[in-house]
Design an enzyme around this catalytic site. Structure first.
Site, PDB file in Angstrom:
ATOM      1  N   CYS A 217      33.439  45.224  42.612  1.00 51.99           N
ATOM      2  CA  CYS A 217      33.554  45.573  41.118  1.00 51.99           C
ATOM      3  C   CYS A 217      32.710  46.724  40.885  1.00 51.99           C
ATOM      4  O   CYS A 217      33.086  48.009  39.973  1.00 51.99           O
ATOM      5  CB  CYS A 217      33.504  44.440  40.023  1.00 51.99           C
ATOM      6  SG  CYS A 217      32.216  43.313  40.403  1.00 51.99           S
TER       7      CYS A 217
ATOM      8  N   HIS B 144      30.272  46.011  32.872  1.00 50.13           N
ATOM      9  CA  HIS B 144      28.690  47.102  33.915  1.00 50.13           C
ATOM     10  C   HIS B 144      28.282  48.017  33.790  1.00 50.13           C
ATOM     11  O   HIS B 144      29.094  49.017  33.790  1.00 50.13           O
ATOM     12  CB  HIS B 144      29.530  46.094  35.443  1.00 50.13           C
ATOM     13  CG  HIS B 144      29.318  45.545  36.815  1.00 50.13           C
ATOM     14  ND1 HIS B 144      29.848  44.037  36.122  1.00 50.13           N
ATOM     15  CD2 HIS B 144      29.988  45.315  37.488  1.00 50.13           C
ATOM     16  CE1 HIS B 144      29.461  43.115  36.539  1.00 50.13           C
ATOM     17  NE2 HIS B 144      29.984  43.987  37.962  1.00 50.13           N
TER      18      HIS B 144
HETATM   19  P1  NAP Z   1      36.055  31.854  38.301  1.00 49.69           P
HETATM   20  O1  NAP Z   1      36.322  31.645  37.239  1.00 49.69           O
HETATM   21  O2  NAP Z   1      36.137  30.557  39.235  1.00 49.69           O
HETATM   22  O3  NAP Z   1      37.929  31.483  38.318  1.00 49.69           O
HETATM   23  C1  NAP Z   1      37.610  30.957  39.963  1.00 49.69           C
HETATM   24  C2  NAP Z   1      40.214  30.587  40.374  1.00 49.69           C
HETATM   25  O4  NAP Z   1      40.063  30.360  42.079  1.00 49.69           O
HETATM   26  C3  NAP Z   1      39.900  29.561  39.036  1.00 49.69           C
HETATM   27  O5  NAP Z   1      41.959  29.716  38.882  1.00 49.69           O
HETATM   28  C4  NAP Z   1      40.214  28.299  40.385  1.00 49.69           C
HETATM   29  O6  NAP Z   1      41.351  27.181  39.920  1.00 49.69           O
HETATM   30  C5  NAP Z   1      39.877  28.804  41.746  1.00 49.69           C
HETATM   31  N1  NAP Z   1      40.463  28.398  42.936  1.00 49.69           N
HETATM   32  C6  NAP Z   1      38.706  27.788  43.243  1.00 49.69           C
HETATM   33  N2  NAP Z   1      38.703  27.100  44.059  1.00 49.69           N
HETATM   34  C7  NAP Z   1      40.674  27.220  44.751  1.00 49.69           C
HETATM   35  C8  NAP Z   1      41.528  26.358  46.238  1.00 49.69           C
HETATM   36  N3  NAP Z   1      41.265  25.815  46.708  1.00 49.69           N
HETATM   37  N4  NAP Z   1      42.800  26.702  45.867  1.00 49.69           N
HETATM   38  C9  NAP Z   1      43.618  27.252  44.761  1.00 49.69           C
HETATM   39  N5  NAP Z   1      42.929  28.173  43.728  1.00 49.69           N
HETATM   40  C10 NAP Z   1      41.468  27.592  44.060  1.00 49.69           C
HETATM   41  O7  NAP Z   1      36.267  33.298  39.344  1.00 49.69           O
HETATM   42  P2  NAP Z   1      36.806  34.141  39.077  1.00 49.69           P
HETATM   43  O8  NAP Z   1      35.792  35.334  38.184  1.00 49.69           O
HETATM   44  O9  NAP Z   1      38.180  34.836  38.047  1.00 49.69           O
HETATM   45  O10 NAP Z   1      36.852  34.942  40.410  1.00 49.69           O
HETATM   46  C11 NAP Z   1      37.457  34.773  41.394  1.00 49.69           C
HETATM   47  C12 NAP Z   1      37.881  35.140  42.674  1.00 49.69           C
HETATM   48  O11 NAP Z   1      37.623  36.714  42.606  1.00 49.69           O
HETATM   49  C13 NAP Z   1      35.462  35.411  43.129  1.00 49.69           C
HETATM   50  O12 NAP Z   1      35.243  34.217  44.086  1.00 49.69           O
HETATM   51  C14 NAP Z   1      36.177  36.716  43.815  1.00 49.69           C
HETATM   52  O13 NAP Z   1      36.181  36.208  44.902  1.00 49.69           O
HETATM   53  C15 NAP Z   1      36.780  37.326  43.067  1.00 49.69           C
HETATM   54  N6  NAP Z   1      36.028  38.651  42.117  1.00 49.69           N
HETATM   55  C16 NAP Z   1      35.969  39.666  42.548  1.00 49.69           C
HETATM   56  C17 NAP Z   1      35.080  40.690  41.950  1.00 49.69           C
HETATM   57  C18 NAP Z   1      35.349  42.090  42.638  1.00 49.69           C
HETATM   58  O14 NAP Z   1      34.234  42.458  42.138  1.00 49.69           O
HETATM   59  N7  NAP Z   1      36.659  42.924  42.970  1.00 49.69           N
HETATM   60  C19 NAP Z   1      35.481  40.563  40.937  1.00 49.69           C
HETATM   61  C20 NAP Z   1      35.177  39.137  40.050  1.00 49.69           C
HETATM   62  C21 NAP Z   1      35.777  38.180  40.934  1.00 49.69           C
HETATM   63  P3  NAP Z   1      41.062  26.024  39.915  1.00 49.69           P
HETATM   64  O15 NAP Z   1      41.202  25.727  37.947  1.00 49.69           O
HETATM   65  O16 NAP Z   1      41.932  24.941  40.192  1.00 49.69           O
HETATM   66  O17 NAP Z   1      39.414  25.398  39.628  1.00 49.69           O
HETATM   67  N1  12T Z   2      28.785  37.603  43.712  1.00 48.32           N
HETATM   68  O1  12T Z   2      33.692  40.074  44.548  1.00 48.32           O
HETATM   69  O2  12T Z   2      28.768  37.835  40.848  1.00 48.32           O
HETATM   70  O3  12T Z   2      32.139  40.390  46.174  1.00 48.32           O
HETATM   71  O4  12T Z   2      29.259  39.641  39.515  1.00 48.32           O
HETATM   72  C1  12T Z   2      31.891  40.495  42.138  1.00 48.32           C
HETATM   73  C2  12T Z   2      31.225  39.242  41.579  1.00 48.32           C
HETATM   74  C3  12T Z   2      30.665  39.257  43.944  1.00 48.32           C
HETATM   75  C4  12T Z   2      32.681  40.177  44.636  1.00 48.32           C
HETATM   76  C5  12T Z   2      28.996  38.766  40.624  1.00 48.32           C
HETATM   77  C6  12T Z   2      29.992  38.888  42.723  1.00 48.32           C
HETATM   78  C7  12T Z   2      31.763  39.602  43.793  1.00 48.32           C
HETATM   79  C8  12T Z   2      29.888  38.956  41.508  1.00 48.32           C
END
Ligand code: NAP
Ligand code: 12T
Length: 347
Positions: free
Chosen positions: A129, A242
Protein backbone atom coordinates in the site's frame (compact mmCIF):
# COMPACT_ATOMS: atom_id res chain seq x y z
CA UNK A 1 -16.04 -12.90 -23.16
CA UNK A 2 -19.55 -14.21 -22.48
CA UNK A 3 -18.62 -15.79 -19.14
CA UNK A 4 -16.32 -14.22 -16.56
CA UNK A 5 -16.07 -15.86 -13.14
CA UNK A 6 -14.19 -14.01 -10.42
CA UNK A 7 -13.08 -15.55 -7.11
CA UNK A 8 -12.46 -13.23 -4.16
CA UNK A 9 -10.12 -15.14 -1.82
CA UNK A 10 -10.12 -13.69 1.70
CA UNK A 11 -13.58 -12.21 1.12
CA UNK A 12 -14.37 -11.85 4.83
CA UNK A 13 -11.32 -9.66 5.60
CA UNK A 14 -10.90 -5.89 5.63
CA UNK A 15 -9.47 -5.89 2.09
CA UNK A 16 -11.77 -8.63 0.78
CA UNK A 17 -14.91 -6.74 1.79
CA UNK A 18 -13.58 -3.58 0.11
CA UNK A 19 -12.82 -5.74 -2.95
CA UNK A 20 -16.47 -6.81 -3.23
CA UNK A 21 -17.56 -3.20 -2.75
CA UNK A 22 -15.13 -1.99 -5.45
CA UNK A 23 -16.17 -4.69 -7.95
CA UNK A 24 -19.80 -3.66 -7.43
CA UNK A 25 -19.19 0.10 -7.57
CA UNK A 26 -17.17 -0.13 -10.77
CA UNK A 27 -19.64 -2.53 -12.36
CA UNK A 28 -16.88 -5.01 -13.05
CA UNK A 29 -18.19 -7.24 -15.87
CA UNK A 30 -18.15 -10.50 -13.88
CA UNK A 31 -20.95 -12.93 -14.64
CA UNK A 32 -20.30 -14.66 -11.30
CA UNK A 33 -18.45 -13.64 -8.13
CA UNK A 34 -17.50 -16.40 -5.65
CA UNK A 35 -16.29 -15.48 -2.14
CA UNK A 36 -13.70 -17.74 -0.52
CA UNK A 37 -12.14 -17.70 2.97
CA UNK A 38 -10.84 -20.26 5.46
CA UNK A 39 -12.90 -23.13 6.89
CA UNK A 40 -13.68 -20.80 9.85
CA UNK A 41 -15.89 -18.63 7.66
CA UNK A 42 -17.37 -21.24 5.30
CA UNK A 43 -21.16 -20.91 5.26
CA UNK A 44 -21.18 -17.26 6.41
CA UNK A 45 -22.52 -14.71 3.96
CA UNK A 46 -21.01 -11.53 2.51
CA UNK A 47 -22.81 -8.69 0.76
CA UNK A 48 -22.28 -8.15 -2.97
CA UNK A 49 -24.54 -5.66 -4.78
CA UNK A 50 -28.03 -6.57 -3.52
CA UNK A 51 -27.14 -10.21 -2.89
CA UNK A 52 -25.90 -12.21 0.07
CA UNK A 53 -23.22 -14.59 -1.22
CA UNK A 54 -22.29 -17.72 0.74
CA UNK A 55 -18.60 -17.99 1.60
CA UNK A 56 -16.85 -21.20 0.56
CA UNK A 57 -13.72 -22.74 2.01
CA UNK A 58 -10.70 -22.12 -0.23
CA UNK A 59 -9.24 -25.41 -1.46
CA UNK A 60 -6.70 -26.54 -4.04
CA UNK A 61 -9.48 -27.53 -6.45
CA UNK A 62 -11.50 -24.30 -6.01
CA UNK A 63 -10.34 -22.72 -9.29
CA UNK A 64 -11.90 -24.94 -11.99
CA UNK A 65 -13.93 -22.63 -14.23
CA UNK A 66 -12.68 -19.49 -12.46
CA UNK A 67 -11.16 -16.88 -14.80
CA UNK A 68 -9.68 -14.38 -12.31
CA UNK A 69 -8.90 -14.90 -8.60
CA UNK A 70 -8.19 -11.83 -6.49
CA UNK A 71 -6.36 -12.84 -3.31
CA UNK A 72 -6.20 -10.93 -0.04
CA UNK A 73 -5.79 -13.78 2.40
CA UNK A 74 -2.20 -13.30 3.57
CA UNK A 75 1.14 -14.51 2.24
CA UNK A 76 0.96 -18.10 3.47
CA UNK A 77 -2.47 -18.71 1.91
CA UNK A 78 -1.38 -17.17 -1.35
CA UNK A 79 1.87 -19.14 -1.46
CA UNK A 80 -0.11 -22.32 -0.96
CA UNK A 81 -3.08 -21.76 -3.29
CA UNK A 82 -2.03 -19.38 -6.11
CA UNK A 83 -0.01 -22.03 -8.00
CA UNK A 84 -3.11 -24.24 -8.10
CA UNK A 85 -5.13 -21.35 -9.51
CA UNK A 86 -2.59 -20.69 -12.28
CA UNK A 87 -2.41 -24.42 -12.96
CA UNK A 88 -6.19 -24.43 -13.50
CA UNK A 89 -5.82 -21.56 -16.02
CA UNK A 90 -7.09 -18.92 -13.59
CA UNK A 91 -5.18 -15.61 -13.47
CA UNK A 92 -4.30 -14.52 -9.91
CA UNK A 93 -4.03 -10.91 -8.73
CA UNK A 94 -2.42 -11.20 -5.30
CA UNK A 95 -2.40 -8.60 -2.54
CA UNK A 96 0.14 -10.24 -0.24
CA UNK A 97 3.92 -9.87 -0.27
CA UNK A 98 4.36 -13.54 -1.32
CA UNK A 99 5.00 -13.04 -5.05
CA UNK A 100 6.03 -9.38 -5.35
CA UNK A 101 9.74 -9.92 -5.82
CA UNK A 102 9.40 -13.18 -7.78
CA UNK A 103 10.92 -12.74 -11.26
CA UNK A 104 8.06 -14.75 -12.78
CA UNK A 105 5.49 -12.24 -11.54
CA UNK A 106 4.87 -8.70 -12.74
CA UNK A 107 4.32 -6.18 -9.94
CA UNK A 108 1.86 -3.63 -11.25
CA UNK A 109 0.21 -0.29 -10.57
CA UNK A 110 -1.90 0.55 -13.64
CA UNK A 111 -0.89 4.24 -13.56
CA UNK A 112 2.79 3.27 -13.35
CA UNK A 113 3.67 0.15 -15.38
CA UNK A 114 0.60 -1.45 -17.02
CA UNK A 115 2.85 -2.75 -19.85
CA UNK A 116 4.37 -5.29 -17.44
CA UNK A 117 1.07 -7.21 -17.46
CA UNK A 118 1.96 -8.49 -20.94
CA UNK A 119 4.54 -10.97 -19.58
CA UNK A 120 2.48 -12.44 -16.73
CA UNK A 121 2.59 -16.20 -16.12
CA UNK A 122 -0.66 -16.52 -14.20
CA UNK A 123 0.22 -14.64 -11.00
CA UNK A 124 0.35 -10.85 -10.85
CA UNK A 125 1.37 -9.09 -7.63
CA UNK A 126 -0.20 -5.99 -6.17
CA UNK A 127 2.44 -3.83 -4.45
CA UNK A 128 2.47 -2.77 -0.83
CA UNK A 129 0.00 0.00 0.00
CA UNK A 130 2.75 2.51 0.87
CA UNK A 131 4.60 1.89 -2.40
CA UNK A 132 1.43 2.18 -4.49
CA UNK A 133 0.43 5.67 -3.40
CA UNK A 134 4.01 6.95 -3.52
CA UNK A 135 4.57 5.78 -7.09
CA UNK A 136 1.19 6.98 -8.40
CA UNK A 137 2.36 10.48 -7.41
CA UNK A 138 6.04 10.13 -8.40
CA UNK A 139 5.71 8.39 -11.78
CA UNK A 140 4.86 11.54 -13.79
CA UNK A 141 7.83 13.33 -12.18
CA UNK A 142 10.10 10.36 -12.86
CA UNK A 143 9.09 10.39 -16.54
CA UNK A 144 9.53 14.17 -16.90
CA UNK A 145 12.75 15.03 -15.04
CA UNK A 146 14.09 11.75 -13.64
CA UNK A 147 14.41 10.86 -9.95
CA UNK A 148 17.77 9.95 -8.38
CA UNK A 149 16.75 9.44 -4.78
CA UNK A 150 13.62 9.23 -2.62
CA UNK A 151 13.52 9.75 1.16
CA UNK A 152 10.14 8.82 2.62
CA UNK A 153 8.58 8.65 6.08
CA UNK A 154 5.17 7.00 6.33
CA UNK A 155 2.30 7.57 8.75
CA UNK A 156 0.36 4.32 8.35
CA UNK A 157 -3.18 3.53 9.49
CA UNK A 158 -4.05 0.50 11.63
CA UNK A 159 -6.38 -0.88 8.93
CA UNK A 160 -3.18 -1.99 7.15
CA UNK A 161 -2.96 -4.73 9.79
CA UNK A 162 -6.47 -5.93 8.88
CA UNK A 163 -9.53 -6.18 11.07
CA UNK A 164 -7.43 -7.00 14.14
CA UNK A 165 -5.58 -3.67 13.88
CA UNK A 166 -8.84 -1.72 13.59
CA UNK A 167 -10.32 -3.58 16.58
CA UNK A 168 -7.20 -3.02 18.70
CA UNK A 169 -7.12 0.77 18.28
CA UNK A 170 -10.85 1.03 18.91
CA UNK A 171 -10.73 -1.10 22.06
CA UNK A 172 -7.65 0.64 23.49
CA UNK A 173 -9.27 4.06 23.10
CA UNK A 174 -12.43 2.86 24.84
CA UNK A 175 -10.48 1.13 27.63
CA UNK A 176 -8.29 4.18 28.28
CA UNK A 177 -11.33 6.49 28.43
CA UNK A 178 -12.92 4.10 30.92
CA UNK A 179 -9.75 3.95 33.05
CA UNK A 180 -9.36 0.26 32.33
CA UNK A 181 -6.04 -1.49 31.64
CA UNK A 182 -5.35 -1.88 27.95
CA UNK A 183 -4.36 -5.05 26.13
CA UNK A 184 -2.28 -5.38 22.99
CA UNK A 185 -2.13 -8.29 20.56
CA UNK A 186 -1.83 -6.84 17.06
CA UNK A 187 1.09 -4.55 18.02
CA UNK A 188 3.98 -4.93 20.49
CA UNK A 189 3.00 -1.71 22.33
CA UNK A 190 -0.03 0.51 22.87
CA UNK A 191 -1.09 2.12 19.57
CA UNK A 192 -3.78 4.46 20.96
CA UNK A 193 -2.30 7.99 21.38
CA UNK A 194 1.09 6.63 20.33
CA UNK A 195 3.30 6.12 17.22
CA UNK A 196 5.28 2.95 16.54
CA UNK A 197 8.33 3.15 14.26
CA UNK A 198 7.84 -0.50 13.44
CA UNK A 199 5.75 -2.12 10.66
CA UNK A 200 6.14 -5.78 9.75
CA UNK A 201 9.26 -7.59 11.03
CA UNK A 202 12.80 -6.30 11.62
CA UNK A 203 15.48 -7.53 9.18
CA UNK A 204 19.22 -8.09 9.61
CA UNK A 205 20.03 -4.57 8.37
CA UNK A 206 17.81 -3.08 11.15
CA UNK A 207 15.28 -1.80 8.62
CA UNK A 208 11.79 -3.28 8.79
CA UNK A 209 10.44 -5.49 6.03
CA UNK A 210 7.85 -2.79 5.27
CA UNK A 211 10.67 -0.26 4.69
CA UNK A 212 12.56 -2.63 2.39
CA UNK A 213 9.36 -3.35 0.41
CA UNK A 214 9.32 0.35 -0.50
CA UNK A 215 12.92 0.14 -1.73
CA UNK A 216 12.66 -3.09 -3.70
CA UNK A 217 9.17 -2.63 -5.13
CA UNK A 218 10.02 0.90 -6.37
CA UNK A 219 13.09 -0.42 -8.19
CA UNK A 220 11.14 -3.29 -9.75
CA UNK A 221 8.25 -1.13 -11.01
CA UNK A 222 10.45 1.71 -12.28
CA UNK A 223 12.84 -0.86 -13.85
CA UNK A 224 15.61 1.12 -12.18
CA UNK A 225 18.13 -0.70 -9.97
CA UNK A 226 19.98 2.52 -9.29
CA UNK A 227 17.25 4.71 -7.83
CA UNK A 228 17.98 5.39 -4.15
CA UNK A 229 15.09 4.83 -1.76
CA UNK A 230 15.36 5.39 1.98
CA UNK A 231 12.23 4.67 4.03
CA UNK A 232 11.07 4.94 7.64
CA UNK A 233 7.65 3.38 8.23
CA UNK A 234 5.61 4.45 11.23
CA UNK A 235 2.25 3.17 12.51
CA UNK A 236 -0.01 5.97 13.75
CA UNK A 237 -3.37 5.83 15.56
CA UNK A 238 -5.45 6.50 12.44
CA UNK A 239 -8.09 4.02 11.25
CA UNK A 240 -8.03 4.57 7.47
CA UNK A 241 -5.59 6.35 5.13
CA UNK A 242 -1.80 6.39 5.00
CA UNK A 243 0.16 9.65 4.91
CA UNK A 244 3.67 9.97 3.47
CA UNK A 245 6.23 12.76 3.73
CA UNK A 246 8.30 12.38 0.56
CA UNK A 247 11.53 14.15 -0.41
CA UNK A 248 12.97 13.56 -3.87
CA UNK A 249 16.16 14.53 -5.66
CA UNK A 250 15.49 14.88 -9.37
CA UNK A 251 17.94 14.65 -12.29
CA UNK A 252 16.74 17.92 -13.80
CA UNK A 253 15.16 20.90 -12.07
CA UNK A 254 11.38 20.97 -11.59
CA UNK A 255 9.79 23.89 -9.78
CA UNK A 256 7.00 23.40 -7.25
CA UNK A 257 4.65 25.17 -9.64
CA UNK A 258 5.58 22.88 -12.55
CA UNK A 259 5.09 19.90 -10.25
CA UNK A 260 1.61 21.07 -9.26
CA UNK A 261 0.59 21.49 -12.93
CA UNK A 262 2.04 18.11 -13.91
CA UNK A 263 0.37 16.22 -11.05
CA UNK A 264 -2.98 17.95 -11.54
CA UNK A 265 -3.13 16.24 -14.96
CA UNK A 266 -1.85 12.86 -13.77
CA UNK A 267 -4.17 9.81 -13.71
CA UNK A 268 -5.32 8.79 -10.23
CA UNK A 269 -3.90 11.93 -8.59
CA UNK A 270 -5.72 14.86 -7.01
CA UNK A 271 -3.65 17.90 -6.08
CA UNK A 272 -4.88 19.62 -2.91
CA UNK A 273 -2.30 22.30 -2.28
CA UNK A 274 -3.36 25.75 -1.18
CA UNK A 275 -1.65 26.60 2.10
CA UNK A 276 -3.22 30.08 2.20
CA UNK A 277 -6.66 28.48 2.37
CA UNK A 278 -5.32 25.77 4.72
CA UNK A 279 -5.89 23.14 2.04
CA UNK A 280 -3.75 20.00 2.15
CA UNK A 281 -4.46 16.25 2.03
CA UNK A 282 -5.35 14.40 5.22
CA UNK A 283 -6.14 10.71 5.85
CA UNK A 284 -9.71 11.54 6.91
CA UNK A 285 -10.37 12.95 3.42
CA UNK A 286 -9.15 9.79 1.73
CA UNK A 287 -11.35 7.14 3.34
CA UNK A 288 -13.53 5.66 0.60
CA UNK A 289 -11.88 7.76 -2.14
CA UNK A 290 -10.06 6.41 -5.18
CA UNK A 291 -7.59 9.25 -5.75
CA UNK A 292 -4.11 9.60 -4.35
CA UNK A 293 -4.01 13.10 -2.88
CA UNK A 294 -0.88 15.26 -3.06
CA UNK A 295 -0.16 18.58 -1.38
CA UNK A 296 2.46 20.61 0.50
CA UNK A 297 4.53 20.63 -2.70
CA UNK A 298 7.68 22.68 -2.04
CA UNK A 299 11.15 23.03 -3.53
CA UNK A 300 13.81 21.55 -1.25
CA UNK A 301 16.01 24.57 -0.66
CA UNK A 302 18.85 22.46 0.78
CA UNK A 303 19.76 20.87 -2.58
CA UNK A 304 19.89 21.92 -6.24
CA UNK A 305 17.07 19.78 -7.65
CA UNK A 306 14.75 18.66 -4.92
CA UNK A 307 11.07 18.60 -4.02
CA UNK A 308 9.08 17.87 -0.88
CA UNK A 309 5.49 16.71 -0.83
CA UNK A 310 2.84 15.06 1.34
CA UNK A 311 0.88 12.14 -0.16
CA UNK A 312 -2.30 10.54 1.26
CA UNK A 313 -4.51 7.71 0.04
CA UNK A 314 -6.98 5.15 1.35
CA UNK A 315 -4.67 2.21 2.08
CA UNK A 316 -7.45 -0.37 1.81
CA UNK A 317 -8.77 1.07 -1.46
CA UNK A 318 -5.98 2.31 -3.77
CA UNK A 319 -3.49 0.60 -1.45
CA UNK A 320 -5.12 -2.80 -1.95
CA UNK A 321 -8.64 -3.50 -3.28
CA UNK A 322 -8.95 -0.81 -5.96
CA UNK A 323 -5.48 -1.37 -7.38
CA UNK A 324 -6.20 -5.12 -7.66
CA UNK A 325 -9.53 -4.52 -9.40
CA UNK A 326 -7.87 -2.00 -11.75
CA UNK A 327 -5.30 -4.67 -12.63
CA UNK A 328 -8.15 -7.07 -13.45
CA UNK A 329 -9.79 -4.39 -15.62
CA UNK A 330 -6.51 -3.78 -17.44
CA UNK A 331 -6.11 -7.55 -18.03
CA UNK A 332 -9.54 -7.57 -19.70
CA UNK A 333 -8.78 -4.46 -21.77
CA UNK A 334 -5.52 -6.01 -23.00
CA UNK A 335 -7.04 -9.46 -23.56
CA UNK A 336 -4.62 -11.05 -21.06
CA UNK A 337 -7.04 -13.20 -19.04
CA UNK A 338 -5.26 -16.46 -19.91
CA UNK A 339 -2.37 -18.50 -18.55
CA UNK A 340 0.17 -19.23 -21.31
CA UNK A 341 1.98 -22.06 -19.45
CA UNK A 342 0.02 -23.63 -16.61
CA UNK A 343 3.10 -25.28 -15.09
CA UNK A 344 5.34 -22.26 -14.38
CA UNK A 345 4.53 -22.27 -10.64
CA UNK A 346 4.24 -26.06 -10.28
CA UNK A 347 7.90 -26.74 -11.08
P1 NAP B 1 -7.88 -9.60 7.51
O1 NAP B 1 -8.92 -8.57 7.78
O2 NAP B 1 -7.19 -10.24 8.68
O3 NAP B 1 -8.51 -10.76 6.56
C1 NAP B 1 -7.82 -11.93 6.23
C2 NAP B 1 -8.64 -12.74 5.23
O4 NAP B 1 -7.89 -13.90 4.81
C3 NAP B 1 -9.94 -13.27 5.81
O5 NAP B 1 -10.94 -13.28 4.82
C4 NAP B 1 -9.56 -14.70 6.18
O6 NAP B 1 -10.66 -15.58 6.22
C5 NAP B 1 -8.68 -15.05 5.01
N1 NAP B 1 -7.86 -16.23 5.28
C6 NAP B 1 -6.97 -16.40 6.28
N2 NAP B 1 -6.44 -17.65 6.23
C7 NAP B 1 -7.00 -18.26 5.17
C8 NAP B 1 -6.87 -19.56 4.58
N3 NAP B 1 -6.04 -20.48 5.09
N4 NAP B 1 -7.62 -19.84 3.48
C9 NAP B 1 -8.46 -18.94 2.97
N5 NAP B 1 -8.62 -17.70 3.47
C10 NAP B 1 -7.90 -17.35 4.55
O7 NAP B 1 -6.72 -8.99 6.64
P2 NAP B 1 -6.79 -7.91 5.45
O8 NAP B 1 -6.44 -6.57 5.95
O9 NAP B 1 -8.04 -8.07 4.69
O10 NAP B 1 -5.55 -8.37 4.60
C11 NAP B 1 -5.51 -9.58 3.92
C12 NAP B 1 -4.19 -9.69 3.21
O11 NAP B 1 -4.14 -8.70 2.18
C13 NAP B 1 -2.97 -9.38 4.11
O12 NAP B 1 -2.50 -10.50 4.76
C14 NAP B 1 -1.98 -8.84 3.13
O13 NAP B 1 -1.28 -9.93 2.55
C15 NAP B 1 -2.85 -8.19 2.08
N6 NAP B 1 -2.84 -6.73 2.23
C16 NAP B 1 -2.16 -6.05 1.32
C17 NAP B 1 -2.10 -4.70 1.40
C18 NAP B 1 -1.27 -3.99 0.42
O14 NAP B 1 -0.44 -3.25 0.84
N7 NAP B 1 -1.48 -4.16 -0.86
C19 NAP B 1 -2.75 -3.99 2.39
C20 NAP B 1 -3.47 -4.71 3.33
C21 NAP B 1 -3.49 -6.09 3.23
P3 NAP B 1 -11.38 -16.04 7.62
O15 NAP B 1 -12.53 -15.07 7.82
O16 NAP B 1 -11.88 -17.41 7.31
O17 NAP B 1 -10.37 -15.99 8.70
N1 12T C 1 2.46 -5.47 7.44
O1 12T C 1 0.88 -6.15 1.95
O2 12T C 1 0.83 -3.88 8.61
O3 12T C 1 2.94 -6.36 2.55
O4 12T C 1 0.16 -2.16 7.43
C1 12T C 1 0.59 -4.32 4.00
C2 12T C 1 0.32 -3.65 5.18
C3 12T C 1 2.08 -5.75 5.14
C4 12T C 1 1.78 -6.01 2.76
C5 12T C 1 0.63 -3.31 7.54
C6 12T C 1 1.83 -5.08 6.31
C7 12T C 1 1.48 -5.35 4.01
C8 12T C 1 0.94 -4.02 6.32
Amino acid sequence: MDKLTVAVCGATGAVGREMLETLAQRDFPATEVIPFASARSAGKTVKFKDQELTVRELKEDSFEGVDIAIFSAGGATSTKFSPFAAHAGCVVVDNSAAWRMDDRCPLVVPEVNPEDLAWHNGIIANPNCSTIQMLVALKPIYDTVGIRRIVVSTYQAVSGTGQKGINELEKQVRDLFNQRDIEHKAYPYQIAFNCLPHIDIFLDNDYTKEEMKMVNETRKMFHDDKIGVSATCVRVPVFFGHGESVNIETEKKMTAKECRVLLSQAPGVRVIDNPRELLYPMPIMCAGQDDTMVGRIREDESIENGLNMWICADNIRKGAALNAVQIAEELLRRDLVRVPDRNVFMK
